[in-house]
Scaffold this motif. Structure first.
Motif, mmCIF file in Angstrom:
data_model
loop_
_atom_site.group_PDB
_atom_site.id
_atom_site.type_symbol
_atom_site.label_atom_id
_atom_site.label_comp_id
_atom_site.label_asym_id
_atom_site.label_seq_id
_atom_site.Cartn_x
_atom_site.Cartn_y
_atom_site.Cartn_z
ATOM 1 N N ASP A 293 1.579 -32.104 5.388
ATOM 2 C CA ASP A 293 1.361 -33.511 5.736
ATOM 3 C C ASP A 293 0.185 -33.631 6.698
ATOM 4 O O ASP A 293 0.350 -33.417 7.893
ATOM 5 N N GLU A 294 -0.971 -33.965 6.186
ATOM 6 C CA GLU A 294 -2.201 -34.068 6.981
ATOM 7 C C GLU A 294 -2.299 -32.938 7.999
ATOM 8 O O GLU A 294 -2.463 -33.183 9.200
ATOM 9 N N PRO A 295 -2.242 -31.704 7.552
ATOM 10 C CA PRO A 295 -2.130 -30.606 8.514
ATOM 11 C C PRO A 295 -3.402 -30.370 9.307
ATOM 12 O O PRO A 295 -3.372 -29.697 10.318
ATOM 13 N N LEU A 296 -4.520 -30.920 8.859
ATOM 14 C CA LEU A 296 -5.779 -30.583 9.516
ATOM 15 C C LEU A 296 -6.303 -31.690 10.410
ATOM 16 O O LEU A 296 -7.305 -31.533 11.089
ATOM 17 N N SER A 297 -5.597 -32.840 10.439
ATOM 18 C CA SER A 297 -6.211 -33.996 11.093
ATOM 19 C C SER A 297 -6.259 -33.873 12.608
ATOM 20 O O SER A 297 -6.969 -34.620 13.254
ATOM 21 N N ASN A 298 -5.511 -32.923 13.182
ATOM 22 C CA ASN A 298 -5.582 -32.776 14.642
ATOM 23 C C ASN A 298 -6.573 -31.709 15.091
ATOM 24 O O ASN A 298 -6.641 -31.381 16.259
ATOM 25 N N LEU A 299 -7.311 -31.150 14.135
ATOM 26 C CA LEU A 299 -8.269 -30.100 14.497
ATOM 27 C C LEU A 299 -9.677 -30.677 14.574
ATOM 28 O O LEU A 299 -9.969 -31.701 13.972
ATOM 29 N N ASP A 300 -10.556 -29.995 15.317
ATOM 30 C CA ASP A 300 -11.933 -30.491 15.350
ATOM 31 C C ASP A 300 -12.641 -30.119 14.047
ATOM 32 O O ASP A 300 -12.172 -29.272 13.284
ATOM 33 N N SER B 256 1.882 -26.293 -4.222
ATOM 34 C CA SER B 256 1.735 -27.001 -2.953
ATOM 35 C C SER B 256 1.371 -28.457 -3.148
ATOM 36 O O SER B 256 0.671 -28.823 -4.091
ATOM 37 N N VAL B 257 1.851 -29.270 -2.234
ATOM 38 C CA VAL B 257 1.468 -30.684 -2.203
ATOM 39 C C VAL B 257 0.859 -30.957 -0.829
ATOM 40 O O VAL B 257 1.453 -30.654 0.198
ATOM 41 N N PHE B 258 -0.337 -31.534 -0.855
ATOM 42 C CA PHE B 258 -1.143 -31.692 0.342
ATOM 43 C C PHE B 258 -1.435 -33.173 0.518
ATOM 44 O O PHE B 258 -1.963 -33.807 -0.386
ATOM 45 N N VAL B 259 -1.082 -33.716 1.668
ATOM 46 C CA VAL B 259 -1.341 -35.136 1.912
ATOM 47 C C VAL B 259 -2.540 -35.275 2.833
ATOM 48 O O VAL B 259 -2.629 -34.595 3.850
ATOM 49 N N THR B 260 -3.470 -36.147 2.476
ATOM 50 C CA THR B 260 -4.642 -36.344 3.329
ATOM 51 C C THR B 260 -5.271 -37.714 3.074
ATOM 52 O O THR B 260 -5.024 -38.346 2.059
ATOM 53 N N HIS B 261 -6.082 -38.167 4.051
ATOM 54 C CA HIS B 261 -6.848 -39.386 3.802
ATOM 55 C C HIS B 261 -8.345 -39.052 3.755
ATOM 56 O O HIS B 261 -9.182 -39.929 3.632
ATOM 57 N N ASP B 262 -8.629 -37.744 3.843
ATOM 58 C CA ASP B 262 -10.019 -37.308 3.915
ATOM 59 C C ASP B 262 -10.446 -36.780 2.544
ATOM 60 O O ASP B 262 -9.949 -35.763 2.075
#
Lengths: 259, 346
Positions: free
Chosen positions: B159-166, B188-194
């Motif tokens: 669930d948006e696993p990368l959004s808190n990283l720079d 795998s299922v990956f949620v993102t807005h990017d």
């Protein structure tokens, strides 16, 4: 920062006003004269010995410890799940319930004492011990719900959800993941509720009865008949006890986190 | 072969508004599928339905031919990585990772071996005895991933696993996730807005809007051939032109300009779209022909790799990117050429 003389003086005066009566109590507890006197003549620990030799005081001390401990533990057992439900789920009327749980902390003690007297003694006709316990349970509950609640508000509940996905049942996740992370809040709420219950006068006054008297009530009875420094000595012991408890809280958790 | 199947999933919190409407999604074994969309589109809700954190009002959720719709979350054996990482603050890295194994009553030796293996796979090596607050963001991310993977889940949910990283770490971690996912062959299922993140990592992408999947395709397909106006807008098509059908693959704008596209007209579609990058600015005085519309520069902005112009034309405002070499001032008359194969009908 610039020091402001006038304000410093006011602060000192307020501090003195708060502190001097306590200081006088401490001093009078060591006086040799059998009536409370300030300044004192002579120096003795006799009154401290007398505290432990006065049965009514010692008995009610144990009773108070018992009542406060039991009431606080009961309040924890009820309060933690309640706080959890309030923090975790959008319970209907959540804000109203939150302020309702706070209300015993805002309503004057005499009113609560009287209301509980009406309800517990007159309506329910509970035995005195149980009545006293119930009363103290009720005044402890808000502290538990508030303090544990504020710990829970800061908790990221996704750690609980992660535990579920890893195979934990709800109960297990609560015990293994949620509880360890609100430990500090639970401990703090326990201390606050316990001290408050132990020191509470109005509720104890209304709900005490023959043979079952909480410490604050016996203390007042004692003063009525013997105006001697035993009371001062006991007060000093209570103050020291409270300070030690608060010190433990401060050292282990930091009071700043609790408020 | 379909491994994960969501059939006509409907989710509504209040009984009136549907968060998800008859959502269908089929995922194959070993695939990494992304759910892409703006906030509030239902992508996280979809993931939570898959995880079992939300029970759908209607529909069925099937994995490996077993209907799991009413199976509670703790019996599904899916690994999940949350946006906040959700590490257990009171446990060390090893204890975090071992949490799921302990519940599976693994013996100590196997457990330690599995923990060590996954620490190596995720590059956490020596950090096993640290507490989460002693780790950097990227390391926490790895622990969360390791903890989800060590239980050998049937599905990995992110669930948006990368959004808190720079930004730099984000690129690194998405390559890392892809590497581990491929190595373990885990669906795998990956949620993102990017969209960049999503295109780079996914085998297939489901673009979502208002609780519906608008398009489910390979990243390249979605990038080149968006099927709906929403998808086109979401992935950077900025220009939309209303058309009337003329002949097979020939259309006219409201002002009578003739446009041709390499794509066939489908019923209900009467809008052409094109990226600002794909429009060609013709030299002044070039001859008028099909797929050329004249216009006047209104605003010029500098994008770094190019200039962007807002051009006022008879079909409305058009955004065009032009080379850095020539900077047209505002007021300049331009001829815009829309290459046939770049003009998409939506």
């Amino acid at each position: 920062m610039r020091k402001h003389r006038g304000l410093s003086i006011i602060a000192m005066l307020v501090f003195a006003f708060l502190f001097i009566p306590l200081f006088i109590i401490v001093v009078t507890s060591f006086g040799e004269n059998p009536t409370i006197q300030f300044p004192i003549q002579g120096f003795t620990f006799d009154w401290y010995v007398n505290v432990f030799e006065t049965n009514s005081l010692i008995e009610s001390f144990y009773l108070s410890i018992q009542i406060s401990l039991l009431a606080t533990i009961l309040a924890l057992l009820v309060g933690i799940p309640a706080a959890y439900a309030l923090a975790r789920y959008s319970v209907k009327g959540r804000n109203i319930m939150k302020s309702f749980f706070l209300s015993p902390a805002m309503i004057p003690g005499v009113v609560i004492g009287y209301a509980l007297f009406q309800f517990i003694v007159i309506q329910l006709q509970l035995p005195i011990f149980q009545g006293l316990l119930l009363g103290h349970f009720l005044i402890s509950l808000p502290y538990i719900i508030r303090v544990v609640g504020s710990s829970l508000d800061q908790l990221d509940f996704s750690i609980e959800e992660v535990a579920w996905t890893l195979g934990s049942t709800r109960l297990r996740a609560f015990v293994r993941v949620v509880l360890p992370n609100i430990q500090a809040g639970i401990f703090a709420s326990f201390m606050l509720a316990f001290i408050n219950s132990f020191n509470n006068i109005p509720v104890s006054q209304f709900l005490s009865g023959p043979g079952v008297t909480a410490l604050p009530t016996s203390l007042m009875n004692y003063i009525e008949y013997n105006y001697d420094p035993t009371v001062s000595a006991l007060s000093v012991l209570l103050m020291v006890g409270t300070v030690v408890l608060m010190f433990i809280i401060e050292k282990t958790l930091g009071l700043a986190k609790i408020s | 072969m379909t491994y994960v199947d969501l059939k006509d999933i409907r989710v509504s919190y209040d009984g009136k508004n549907n968060i998800l409407k008859d959502l269908n999604l089929s995922i194959e074994k070993g695939e990494l599928v992304s759910l892409l969309g703006p906030s509030g589109c239902g992508k996280t809700t979809t993931l939570r339905v898959i995880a079992g954190l939300i029970e759908p009002n209607d529909g069925a959720f099937v994995v490996d031919n077993k209907n799991l719709t009413r199976v509670p979350v703790h019996k599904r054996n899916f690994g999940m990585v949350f946006q906040s990482y959700a590490l257990f603050p009171h446990l060390t890295v090893k204890e975090n990772i071992g949490f799921g194994l302990k519940l599976r009553k693994e013996d100590k030796t196997t457990m330690n071996q599995k923990i060590q293996d996954i620490l190596d796979v995720t590059g956490l090596g020596e950090l096993g005895d640290r507490y989460p607050k002693q780790l950097s963001g990227g390391q926490r991310q790895r622990v969360a991933l390791a903890r989800a993977l060590v239980i050998e889940p049937k599905l990995l949910l992110l669930d948006e696993p990368l959004s808190n990283l720079d930004a730099k770490l984000r690129v690194q971690m998405r390559i890392e996730i892809k590497r581990i996912q491929q190595k373990l062959g885990i669906t795998s299922v990956f949620v993102t807005h990017d969209q960049e993140e999503c295109f780079s990592i996914s085998d297939r992408v489901a673009v979502m809007n208002n609780g519906v999947i608008e398009q489910f395709d390979k990243p390249e397909e979605i990038y080149n051939r968006p099927k709906t106006e929403f998808v086109a807008r979401f992935i950077g098509f900025e220009n939309f032109i209303n058309l009337t059908k003329q002949g097979e693959q020939t259309y006219t704008t409201s002002e009578g300009h003739v446009l041709k596209t390499g794509h066939r007209w489908e019923d209900g579609k009467q809008v052409a779209t094109i990226r600002p990058d794909d429009i060609v600015i013709l030299p002044n005085g070039a001859e008028q022909r099909t797929n050329v519309i004249p216009g006047k520069v209104v605003v010029r902005t500098f994008l770094g790799k190019s200039y962007q112009y807002e051009v006022d034309t008879t079909v409305g405002k058009i955004l065009v990117n032009g080379s850095k070499e020539t900077a047209y001032p505002s007021g300049e008359e331009l001829l815009l050429y829309f290459p046939e194969e770049k003009l998409i009908l939506v």
